[in-house]
Scaffold this motif. Sequence first.
Motif, mmCIF file in Angstrom:
data_model
loop_
_atom_site.group_PDB
_atom_site.id
_atom_site.type_symbol
_atom_site.label_atom_id
_atom_site.label_comp_id
_atom_site.label_asym_id
_atom_site.label_seq_id
_atom_site.Cartn_x
_atom_site.Cartn_y
_atom_site.Cartn_z
ATOM 1 N N ASN A 158 0.825 -1.211 0.000
ATOM 2 C CA ASN A 158 0.000 0.000 0.000
ATOM 3 C C ASN A 158 0.860 1.261 0.000
ATOM 4 O O ASN A 158 1.414 1.653 1.027
ATOM 5 C CB ASN A 158 -0.925 -0.005 1.213
ATOM 6 N N PHE A 159 0.938 1.907 -1.163
ATOM 7 C CA PHE A 159 1.671 3.166 -1.304
ATOM 8 C C PHE A 159 0.721 4.372 -1.309
ATOM 9 O O PHE A 159 1.087 5.453 -1.752
ATOM 10 C CB PHE A 159 2.502 3.161 -2.586
ATOM 11 N N GLY A 160 -0.500 4.175 -0.830
ATOM 12 C CA GLY A 160 -1.481 5.238 -0.820
ATOM 13 C C GLY A 160 -1.087 6.387 0.090
ATOM 14 O O GLY A 160 -0.410 6.199 1.109
ATOM 15 N N ALA A 161 -1.559 7.587 -0.266
ATOM 16 C CA ALA A 161 -1.162 8.803 0.462
ATOM 17 C C ALA A 161 -1.931 9.008 1.758
ATOM 18 O O ALA A 161 -1.616 9.903 2.527
ATOM 19 C CB ALA A 161 -1.341 10.021 -0.442
ATOM 20 N N GLY A 162 -2.911 8.196 2.016
ATOM 21 C CA GLY A 162 -3.650 8.301 3.266
ATOM 22 C C GLY A 162 -5.124 8.083 3.031
ATOM 23 O O GLY A 162 -5.623 8.402 1.947
ATOM 24 N N PRO A 163 -5.851 7.506 4.007
ATOM 25 C CA PRO A 163 -5.386 7.058 5.321
ATOM 26 C C PRO A 163 -4.226 6.062 5.231
ATOM 27 O O PRO A 163 -4.034 5.410 4.219
ATOM 28 C CB PRO A 163 -6.622 6.398 5.926
ATOM 29 N N CYS A 164 -3.509 6.001 6.343
ATOM 30 C CA CYS A 164 -2.201 5.359 6.325
ATOM 31 C C CYS A 164 -2.258 3.845 6.506
ATOM 32 O O CYS A 164 -3.229 3.284 6.997
ATOM 33 C CB CYS A 164 -1.343 5.943 7.451
ATOM 34 N N ILE A 165 -1.178 3.227 6.123
ATOM 35 C CA ILE A 165 -0.886 1.858 6.517
ATOM 36 C C ILE A 165 -0.429 1.892 7.980
ATOM 37 O O ILE A 165 0.203 2.854 8.423
ATOM 38 C CB ILE A 165 0.209 1.260 5.606
ATOM 39 N N LEU A 166 -0.780 0.858 8.737
ATOM 40 C CA LEU A 166 -0.336 0.719 10.127
ATOM 41 C C LEU A 166 0.298 -0.654 10.305
ATOM 42 O O LEU A 166 0.068 -1.557 9.491
ATOM 43 C CB LEU A 166 -1.521 0.879 11.087
ATOM 44 N N PRO A 167 1.095 -0.839 11.349
ATOM 45 C CA PRO A 167 1.696 -2.157 11.578
ATOM 46 C C PRO A 167 0.631 -3.238 11.763
ATOM 47 O O PRO A 167 -0.433 -2.985 12.343
ATOM 48 C CB PRO A 167 2.507 -1.951 12.870
ATOM 49 N N LYS A 199 -0.811 5.859 -8.132
ATOM 50 C CA LYS A 199 -1.122 6.965 -9.039
ATOM 51 C C LYS A 199 -0.844 8.303 -8.369
ATOM 52 O O LYS A 199 -1.118 8.495 -7.188
ATOM 53 C CB LYS A 199 -2.595 6.902 -9.456
ATOM 54 N N GLY A 200 -0.301 9.242 -9.140
ATOM 55 C CA GLY A 200 -0.050 10.568 -8.613
ATOM 56 C C GLY A 200 -1.343 11.301 -8.321
ATOM 57 O O GLY A 200 -2.424 10.916 -8.785
ATOM 58 N N HIS A 201 -1.251 12.345 -7.543
ATOM 59 C CA HIS A 201 -2.441 13.144 -7.247
ATOM 60 C C HIS A 201 -3.033 13.670 -8.540
ATOM 61 O O HIS A 201 -2.318 14.010 -9.486
ATOM 62 C CB HIS A 201 -2.061 14.306 -6.319
ATOM 63 N N ARG A 202 -4.361 13.747 -8.582
ATOM 64 C CA ARG A 202 -5.054 14.145 -9.813
ATOM 65 C C ARG A 202 -4.607 15.509 -10.327
ATOM 66 O O ARG A 202 -4.711 15.791 -11.523
ATOM 67 C CB ARG A 202 -6.563 14.160 -9.579
ATOM 68 N N SER A 203 -4.076 16.370 -9.440
ATOM 69 C CA SER A 203 -3.687 17.718 -9.864
ATOM 70 C C SER A 203 -2.325 17.752 -10.543
ATOM 71 O O SER A 203 -1.990 18.726 -11.215
ATOM 72 C CB SER A 203 -3.678 18.667 -8.659
ATOM 73 N N VAL A 204 -1.516 16.689 -10.379
ATOM 74 C CA VAL A 204 -0.164 16.705 -10.953
ATOM 75 C C VAL A 204 0.140 15.504 -11.844
ATOM 76 O O VAL A 204 1.064 15.545 -12.657
ATOM 77 C CB VAL A 204 0.913 16.803 -9.844
#
Length: 349
Positions: free
Chosen positions: A4-13, A318-323
């Motif tokens: 999970n390389f998502g920008a948030g909500p975060c991955i947790l242990p 995927k990059g943020h939709r704005s960039v």
Amino acid sequence: MKHNFGAGPCILPQEVFKEAAAAVLDFNGLSILEVSHRSADFVKVMEEARENVKKALNVPEGYTVLFLQGGASLGFLIAAYNLAGKHKRAAYINTGTWATKAVKEGANAGLEAIQIASSEDKGFNYIPDASEIPEDIDFLHYTSNNTIVGTQFKSIPETNVPLVCDMSSDIFSQPIDVSKFDLIYAGAQKNLGPAGATLYIVKDSILGKSSLHIPTYLDLAVHAKKDSMFNTPPVYSVFVSNLNLKHLLKNGGVEEMAKKNQAKADLLYNEIDNNPNFEGTTEVKDRSLMNVTFRLTDDSKKERFDQLWNDGNIVGLKGHRSVGGYRASMYNALELKSVEALVSIMKSL
């Protein structure tokens, strides 16, 4: 297993996920989702969470730790209201979307919100010089890490005025000198816990000193007097955040986490710099350790690369939709093996 390389909500242990899941079914006889926030059991959790923040960041005496609601989006306004002084004028370093919103909310609070430095001229792909800071301001505000474009401050701005920082996306990723700040705030959903709670670390000496009339809920002095219990707190988010803080402290704290985060970033940036199929999108000296942004040098390979990382159980790239482009968010709980998996796919393109 998904990476999970998502920008948030975060991955947790995984250990934290398991403990959190168990508490949904049984937290001293009730579900954590139904327990009263006034119960002795949860009051203990709140007190422990606040103390564990102090331990993790070596928060000095004279600071209060709070868990509130509203995310950094409300924090922009809370910061402006609580730090407003005789000048009714605040300075901002603008490094991206969230910093831009902080400027807007400073103005909405009734302050003259000035940008003393901005990197908007190059799409926010660098950290601007902010060495010239006026003295006729009530505070200086900056955002430590730009999650969208992928830049990060490598040092704390030097100033003689009160300093405020939105650390939503890199708090607990490395040691910080809390004594240099009058207010730190951070949404929980990156390195701390589930979305819902917002952490505030506020210098006691600024409480109750605002030159503005503050709506009750936005007044940090009110929350400090009530020990984060002025209204019903985000119980589950605080509970899981405390589990994560205990896990962090048990596993070497922010010092050890900083080493791991640097190793992950080094591995990925090295591949970006040495693989002709990819290029970074930010100034090298300002690269974020949390959010690595990059793009293909040949867009004709996009379909193939997207297929590869999707087949490789990678999500959130995927990059943020704005960039556009790609963004690999590598918060504390992301393991090195996930970065190795991504790098292996990049090599195979």
